[in-house]
Design a protein around this motif. Sequence first.
Motif, PDB file in Angstrom:
ATOM      1  N   PHE A   1     -93.827 -42.147  49.349  1.00  0.00           N
ATOM      2  CA  PHE A   1     -93.945 -41.482  50.649  1.00  0.00           C
ATOM      3  C   PHE A   1     -92.808 -40.475  50.868  1.00  0.00           C
ATOM      4  N   GLY A   2     -92.042 -40.176  49.824  1.00  0.00           N
ATOM      5  CA  GLY A   2     -90.999 -39.164  49.927  1.00  0.00           C
ATOM      6  C   GLY A   2     -89.648 -39.661  50.397  1.00  0.00           C
ATOM      7  N   LYS A   3     -89.446 -40.981  50.362  1.00  0.00           N
ATOM      8  CA  LYS A   3     -88.160 -41.513  50.832  1.00  0.00           C
ATOM      9  C   LYS A   3     -87.007 -41.059  49.941  1.00  0.00           C
ATOM     10  N   SER A   4     -87.197 -41.148  48.625  1.00  0.00           N
ATOM     11  CA  SER A   4     -86.125 -40.773  47.704  1.00  0.00           C
ATOM     12  C   SER A   4     -85.797 -39.290  47.813  1.00  0.00           C
ATOM     13  N   MET A   5     -86.809 -38.464  47.990  1.00  0.00           N
ATOM     14  CA  MET A   5     -86.579 -37.026  48.182  1.00  0.00           C
ATOM     15  C   MET A   5     -85.780 -36.781  49.460  1.00  0.00           C
ATOM     16  N   PHE A   6     -86.085 -37.526  50.512  1.00  0.00           N
ATOM     17  CA  PHE A   6     -85.359 -37.359  51.772  1.00  0.00           C
ATOM     18  C   PHE A   6     -83.906 -37.801  51.617  1.00  0.00           C
TER      19      PHE A   6
ATOM     20  N   VAL B   1     -72.869 -42.920  53.246  1.00  0.00           N
ATOM     21  CA  VAL B   1     -73.455 -43.896  52.328  1.00  0.00           C
ATOM     22  C   VAL B   1     -74.976 -43.808  52.430  1.00  0.00           C
ATOM     23  N   LEU B   2     -75.614 -43.583  51.292  1.00  0.00           N
ATOM     24  CA  LEU B   2     -77.066 -43.488  51.218  1.00  0.00           C
ATOM     25  C   LEU B   2     -77.561 -44.562  50.255  1.00  0.00           C
ATOM     26  N   VAL B   3     -78.500 -45.385  50.717  1.00  0.00           N
ATOM     27  CA  VAL B   3     -79.035 -46.468  49.890  1.00  0.00           C
ATOM     28  C   VAL B   3     -80.547 -46.301  49.806  1.00  0.00           C
ATOM     29  N   ASP B   4     -81.045 -46.125  48.595  1.00  0.00           N
ATOM     30  CA  ASP B   4     -82.479 -45.953  48.398  1.00  0.00           C
ATOM     31  C   ASP B   4     -83.097 -47.266  47.934  1.00  0.00           C
ATOM     32  N   GLU B   5     -84.103 -47.729  48.683  1.00  0.00           N
ATOM     33  CA  GLU B   5     -84.814 -48.986  48.432  1.00  0.00           C
ATOM     34  C   GLU B   5     -83.844 -50.167  48.388  1.00  0.00           C
TER      35      GLU B   5
END
Length: 197
Positions: free
Chosen positions: A48-53, A146-150
């Motif tokens: 759904f584009g989370k990683s791109m965001f 701080v950015l945390v993906d999944e």
Amino acid sequence: TILKNLPLGFSTLSRLIEENFVYVDKTEYAHKLVTQSGAFFLSRPRRFGKSMFVDTLKEIFEGNQAIFEGLYIHDKWDWTKKFPVIKLDFVTGGGRNLAEFDIRISEMLRMNGNRLGVTFNSTDFAGKFGELISGAASKYGQRVVVLVDEYEKPLLDNIDNPQIAMELVSGLNNLYSVLNEHEANLQFVFMTGVTNY
């Protein structure tokens, strides 16, 4: 008419822009988030584009202005202000047990430390994470992003093994509790996920 390819499977904004793929400008939403203080959690389905965001936020906070030329945020952000960014990416998983999880976290922290020029004295991942946050804030004279993906992917990978999943809950709690301890050094925290644990 210039035809553009669809960016299926892409999660890096710079590559998408440089290679002229279709991009739906979501930087207005990013601008609304980054101009507010606080911590944010985005829950959406997979693909759904989370990683791109997340990558878009990283590029904004690192001050990579050229990528955003022609996009909403380009003339609305102070590009001279750059923040140290710590990115933790669990998209590929976090290990099949607590020991593998520890190794995965330590490796991510090491990679962030190398990129930001921060070294560690601690041996456990919570201590390293804290040192990374405080060290980056001190070195760059700016609060840390701080950015945390999944954020919960290690749990999903072990959902059929409740004992290991509970051990990983403990490990994740230890990791994320560092954010509360270092709140004074944090500019912005953003996490994505598909579930709530």
